[in-house]
Scaffold this motif. Structure first.
Motif, mmCIF file in Angstrom:
data_model
loop_
_atom_site.group_PDB
_atom_site.id
_atom_site.type_symbol
_atom_site.label_atom_id
_atom_site.label_comp_id
_atom_site.label_asym_id
_atom_site.label_seq_id
_atom_site.Cartn_x
_atom_site.Cartn_y
_atom_site.Cartn_z
ATOM 1 N N ASP A 4 -0.469 -2.624 -2.695
ATOM 2 C CA ASP A 4 -0.286 -1.311 -2.071
ATOM 3 C C ASP A 4 0.596 -0.419 -2.934
ATOM 4 O O ASP A 4 0.297 0.768 -3.105
ATOM 5 C CB ASP A 4 0.354 -1.469 -0.686
ATOM 6 N N LYS A 5 1.644 -0.952 -3.492
ATOM 7 C CA LYS A 5 2.539 -0.165 -4.347
ATOM 8 C C LYS A 5 1.830 0.237 -5.624
ATOM 9 O O LYS A 5 1.990 1.350 -6.108
ATOM 10 C CB LYS A 5 3.803 -0.956 -4.685
ATOM 11 N N LEU A 6 1.022 -0.658 -6.143
ATOM 12 C CA LEU A 6 0.280 -0.366 -7.361
ATOM 13 C C LEU A 6 -0.749 0.728 -7.118
ATOM 14 O O LEU A 6 -0.896 1.662 -7.910
ATOM 15 C CB LEU A 6 -0.388 -1.646 -7.871
ATOM 16 N N GLU A 7 -1.451 0.615 -6.029
ATOM 17 C CA GLU A 7 -2.435 1.639 -5.683
ATOM 18 C C GLU A 7 -1.751 2.979 -5.442
ATOM 19 O O GLU A 7 -2.255 4.037 -5.835
ATOM 20 C CB GLU A 7 -3.232 1.213 -4.448
ATOM 21 N N GLU A 8 -0.604 2.937 -4.805
ATOM 22 C CA GLU A 8 0.141 4.164 -4.540
ATOM 23 C C GLU A 8 0.584 4.817 -5.849
ATOM 24 O O GLU A 8 0.519 6.038 -6.003
ATOM 25 C CB GLU A 8 1.365 3.815 -3.687
ATOM 26 N N LEU A 9 0.990 4.011 -6.803
ATOM 27 C CA LEU A 9 1.391 4.526 -8.109
ATOM 28 C C LEU A 9 0.221 5.215 -8.803
ATOM 29 O O LEU A 9 0.374 6.314 -9.345
ATOM 30 C CB LEU A 9 1.917 3.390 -8.985
#
Length: 185
Positions: A4-9
């Motif tokens: 999720d954090k990677l996608e958000e980035l």
């Protein structure tokens, strides 16, 4: 959670990516520029190498010359042995006698006579420093007899100090023994 954090980035940086396709011939222009820079560096490199080789050779010669002079000055030790064969024997006699006396003193070292021995060793150090100065004076004076006599006197003073310390140690031992015998009577 990590994905999720990677996608958000990636979502945050979506519009900042460079997705344009370069113009035709871009790769060839890039290689041409790269080759021209390499050719310029290659043309300059031999000049630098020859200059650095010359500098390194010159520096080596200077270092060797300085080392030669330094070692030559170090090898010229002016002491009694350098004056004559007789004085060389005299110096050998004194150094042997001094080392013998020092060994005797060190063998008898204990807490009771530690102060006496340490004081004597300090005096010996002072006389050794004085002797080093006399060696310089001998070189400067051109082997003046007064300096030679002072050097011999220095050796004699060292032996006298060591003999006095040995006598004092013996006197201290005798005093301790007489004290013990009186206490037992």
């Amino acid at each position: 959670m990590k994905t999720d954090k990677l996608e958000e980035l990636f979502r945050d940086l979506e519009h900042e990516f460079d997705i344009e396709i370069p113009e035709i011939g871009h790769q060839q222009r890039f290689f041409d520029k790269l080759n021209s820079v390499n050719k310029k560096e290659n043309a300059k490199a031999p000049k630098r190498k020859s200059f650095t080789v010359i500098l390194s050779i010159a520096a080596s010669i200077i270092v060797f010359f300085g080392l030669f002079i330094f070692l030559q000055n170090k090898m010229e030790v002016n002491d009694l042995a350098s004056v004559s064969p007789e004085l060389s024997q005299t110096q050998d006699f004194f150094t042997t006698a001094i080392s013998s006396e020092l060994n005797k003193i060190k063998a008898q070292r204990n807490p009771e006579n530690e102060i006496l021995i340490s004081d004597a060793l300090k005096q010996m150090e002072l006389l050794e420093k004085n002797y080093e100065r006399l060696k310089l004076d001998l070189k400067a004076s051109g082997k003046d007899k007064r300096v030679i006599y002072a050097m011999i006197s220095n050796f004699q003073s060292r032996i006298d100090i060591l003999e006095n310390v040995l006598k004092s140690i013996e006197n201290l031992k005798e005093f301790k023994q007489s004290e013990q015998t009186q206490m037992t009577l």
